[in-house]
Design an enzyme around this catalytic site. Structure first.
Site, mmCIF file in Angstrom:
data_model
loop_
_atom_site.group_PDB
_atom_site.id
_atom_site.type_symbol
_atom_site.label_atom_id
_atom_site.label_comp_id
_atom_site.label_asym_id
_atom_site.label_seq_id
_atom_site.Cartn_x
_atom_site.Cartn_y
_atom_site.Cartn_z
ATOM 1 N N HIS A 221 -9.321 19.573 46.806
ATOM 2 C CA HIS A 221 -10.421 19.574 46.149
ATOM 3 C C HIS A 221 -10.931 20.714 45.268
ATOM 4 O O HIS A 221 -11.094 20.864 44.138
ATOM 5 C CB HIS A 221 -11.700 19.268 47.034
ATOM 6 C CG HIS A 221 -13.095 19.097 46.379
ATOM 7 N ND1 HIS A 221 -14.032 20.186 46.021
ATOM 8 C CD2 HIS A 221 -13.774 18.338 45.671
ATOM 9 C CE1 HIS A 221 -14.815 20.074 45.527
ATOM 10 N NE2 HIS A 221 -15.070 18.552 45.307
ATOM 11 N N HIS B 109 -11.046 22.729 35.165
ATOM 12 C CA HIS B 109 -12.031 23.529 34.528
ATOM 13 C C HIS B 109 -11.379 24.888 34.213
ATOM 14 O O HIS B 109 -11.430 25.088 32.900
ATOM 15 C CB HIS B 109 -13.090 23.672 35.590
ATOM 16 C CG HIS B 109 -13.919 22.284 35.789
ATOM 17 N ND1 HIS B 109 -14.292 21.311 34.930
ATOM 18 C CD2 HIS B 109 -14.164 21.830 37.135
ATOM 19 C CE1 HIS B 109 -14.682 20.298 35.536
ATOM 20 N NE2 HIS B 109 -14.678 20.562 36.787
ATOM 21 N N ARG C 87 -12.576 26.195 47.849
ATOM 22 C CA ARG C 87 -13.668 26.180 48.753
ATOM 23 C C ARG C 87 -13.412 25.091 49.903
ATOM 24 O O ARG C 87 -13.974 25.328 51.034
ATOM 25 C CB ARG C 87 -15.031 25.758 48.213
ATOM 26 C CG ARG C 87 -15.289 26.639 47.035
ATOM 27 C CD ARG C 87 -16.746 26.354 46.427
ATOM 28 N NE ARG C 87 -17.119 24.758 46.082
ATOM 29 C CZ ARG C 87 -16.934 24.152 45.198
ATOM 30 N NH1 ARG C 87 -16.504 24.819 44.038
ATOM 31 N NH2 ARG C 87 -17.182 22.861 44.899
ATOM 32 N N HIS D 259 -8.942 13.766 34.250
ATOM 33 C CA HIS D 259 -9.877 14.144 35.500
ATOM 34 C C HIS D 259 -11.175 13.302 35.579
ATOM 35 O O HIS D 259 -11.674 13.011 34.542
ATOM 36 C CB HIS D 259 -10.431 15.614 35.200
ATOM 37 C CG HIS D 259 -11.035 15.980 36.541
ATOM 38 N ND1 HIS D 259 -10.450 15.990 37.549
ATOM 39 C CD2 HIS D 259 -12.578 16.262 36.794
ATOM 40 C CE1 HIS D 259 -11.445 16.803 38.511
ATOM 41 N NE2 HIS D 259 -12.477 16.772 37.895
ATOM 42 N N ASP E 235 -14.229 13.373 33.635
ATOM 43 C CA ASP E 235 -14.926 13.899 34.907
ATOM 44 C C ASP E 235 -16.067 13.264 35.493
ATOM 45 O O ASP E 235 -15.934 12.101 36.080
ATOM 46 C CB ASP E 235 -15.346 15.685 34.637
ATOM 47 C CG ASP E 235 -15.723 16.378 35.747
ATOM 48 O OD1 ASP E 235 -15.785 15.842 37.042
ATOM 49 O OD2 ASP E 235 -15.838 17.444 35.669
ATOM 50 N N ARG F 216 -25.305 18.788 42.209
ATOM 51 C CA ARG F 216 -24.372 18.223 43.252
ATOM 52 C C ARG F 216 -25.217 17.494 44.566
ATOM 53 O O ARG F 216 -24.846 16.632 45.069
ATOM 54 C CB ARG F 216 -23.504 19.357 43.872
ATOM 55 C CG ARG F 216 -22.436 19.122 44.734
ATOM 56 C CD ARG F 216 -21.536 20.076 45.365
ATOM 57 N NE ARG F 216 -22.241 21.046 46.224
ATOM 58 C CZ ARG F 216 -21.798 21.867 47.112
ATOM 59 N NH1 ARG F 216 -20.605 21.952 47.257
ATOM 60 N NH2 ARG F 216 -22.613 22.444 47.820
HETATM 61 ZN ZN ZN Z 1 -14.420 17.060 39.041
#
Ligand code: ZN
Length: 471
Positions: A224, A287, A227, A65, A338, A91
């Site tokens: 993604h 995750h 959501r 990832h 990540d 974010r």
């Molecule tokens: Zn990610």
């Protein structure tokens, strides 16, 4: 093809200690031709022309990832802005950075990142790629422009790329309108399928140019998160694309996401995905931090792999993965870096094990009946999970890609330890980087701790950090 194969030179390496699928072995002769192992023979005798590897030799790992561009922000978000800083405030910063990145910047960042990954023992990277469009959201004249930059970065560095173009359409469960900050990510399902097609063609051109190892770069499918897509979109994409490709999705990273999913559907995210789409061994659930017992069992039974990103999950305050319960049901997992706050396999695996110890107030949490050495268990699980999620076969075995690494033979713990203690010593007692040499498809990419492009890459990366983060 057959004439090329017959004339390709055969190379031999002699490892005094090597980790094979069956465990540690001594005096292993590794024969490599056309980027693959042809023979892996323990208890051999050194031949004068062999390249001697007197440090421990291990398979390299698939990093399952990555969001390459996020490397530029690593360490820049450790500033308290309000009492409730969380994933969601991080974010917001990420969205600001995204607006400034050019395609050329993205290649510079990814090249430096992939060099650092090779130095950390990752020889394949699954790139969860959602930064598709120009600032403002208009498509580039070549819609795969940003993917091409990642492919070039993989070529520059020598790493294998598993490209996961991401479908990202909405801002929240039930098809909510995306925000301005998400404009560079957004595609409809049809636009996504077109992007996937041209990206796939470009990747196979790249593989064809590399006559020595034509399957180094791979494609995958990616949503993604629940959501960001709707069920009809998932159904459409899965029905249109190659059913052998790995499928990745972010899921249940945050408690808020679980709560929002329950409000929308009455179900938790993993439960919803399992009931409405169906899980199997093609899936990589990135995750999957917040699981109830039913979800743990559902994932384990499906043989899907969980994409754990321990240092990023720690950095973002996501929560603690139920690793002990999941391992007890033989659940599969691998490691991703990540957001790239760490490029250290050691730190990822150590953080994962220590997170379980902190929670349980006990030692030696991740192991199984056949493998009570925690380090060996962590490493072999990460290898298998990385392979499954990246669509590759890494490991010291005939027919596999000739990817391997040598740890520093002069480090006291590597020089003196019995084989069964090597991984525990490395993973739990060494902070300096011990990865001295790395080979990908039989070609040496890291030699004596260095990559041939590291100086020019470093200089270019410095300029991009200054421009994007501090101008
Ligand atoms: Zn990610």
């Amino acid at each position: 093809m057959s004439t090329t194969k017959a004339s390709a030179p055969l190379q031999h390496y002699f490892a005094e200690r090597a980790l094979l699928p069956s465990g540690w072995a001594s005096n292993v002769r590794l024969s490599v031709q056309q980027g693959r192992f042809t023979h892996v023979q323990p208890d051999s005798t050194l031949v004068e022309s062999d390249t001697l590897l007197d440090g421990p030799v291990l398979p390299t790992i698939g990093n399952l990832h990555s969001h390459a561009f996020q490397r530029i922000m690593a360490g820049a978000a450790e500033v308290s802005l309000n009492p409730n800083d969380s994933f969601w405030s991080w974010r917001d910063l990420m969205y600001k950075v995204v607006q400034k990145l050019s395609p050329e910047d993205a290649q510079v960042i990814a090249t430096q990142l992939y060099i650092d990954m090779l130095k950390a023992g990752y020889s394949q990277v699954a790139e969860f790629h959602y930064l598709h469009h120009a600032p403002g959201g208009q498509a580039y004249s070549q819609v795969e422009e940003m993917a091409l930059q990642l492919m070039q970065a993989a070529q520059n560095s020598g790493i294998g790329l598993t490209l996961l173009p991401v479908l990202y359409s909405y801002a929240g469960f039930g098809g909510q309108t995306p925000s301005a900050g998400q404009a560079r990510f957004i595609n409809s399902a049809d636009e996504y399928l077109a992007l996937h097609q041209v990206s796939s063609e470009a990747l196979s051109q790249l593989n064809k140019r590399d006559t020595n190892h034509q399957h180094k770069h791979q494609m995958g499918i990616c949503f993604h998160s629940l959501r960001a897509v709707t069920q009809p979109q998932i159904d459409t994409v899965l029905s249109q694309l190659d059913s052998a490709l790995p499928i990745h999705i972010h899921i249940a990273e945050q408690q808020k996401e679980v709560n929002d999913c329950k409000t929308w559907s009455g179900q938790r995210p993993v439960q919803w995905l399992n009931d409405n789409i169906g899980l199997d061994d093609r899936w990589c659930l990135v995750h999957a931090t917040h699981l109830d017992q039913k979800e743990i069992t559902a994932i384990a039974n499906s043989q899907a792999v969980v994409g754990l990103c321990p240092t990023t999950e720690a950095n973002l305050g996501d929560g603690i993965f139920p690793g002990v319960d999941f391992s007890a049901q033989n659940g599969r997992w691998g490691i991703g870096s990540d957001s790239h706050v760490s490029l250290s396999l050691v730190e990822e695996l150590r953080t994962l094990e220590y997170s379980q110890r902190f929670r349980d107030q006990q030692r030696n949490r991740l192991h199984n009946a056949g493998q009570n050495h925690v380090g060996d268990h962590l490493f072999t699980q990460a290898l298998a999970g990385g392979n499954q999620a990246c669509g590759v076969e890494l490991g010291l075995a005939p027919g596999h890609r000739a990817d391997f690494m040598q740890l520093d033979p002069e480090h006291p713990f590597m020089a003196a330890s019995a084989p069964q203690d090597l991984l525990n010593r490395w993973l739990f007692a060494c902070n300096e980087n011990l990865i001295k040499d790395v080979f990908v498809c039989g070609q040496q990419v890291i030699k004596d701790f260095h990559h041939p492009l590291e100086e020019s890459s470093r200089r270019a990366f410095i300029q991009v950090i200054k421009k994007v983060m501090y101008d």
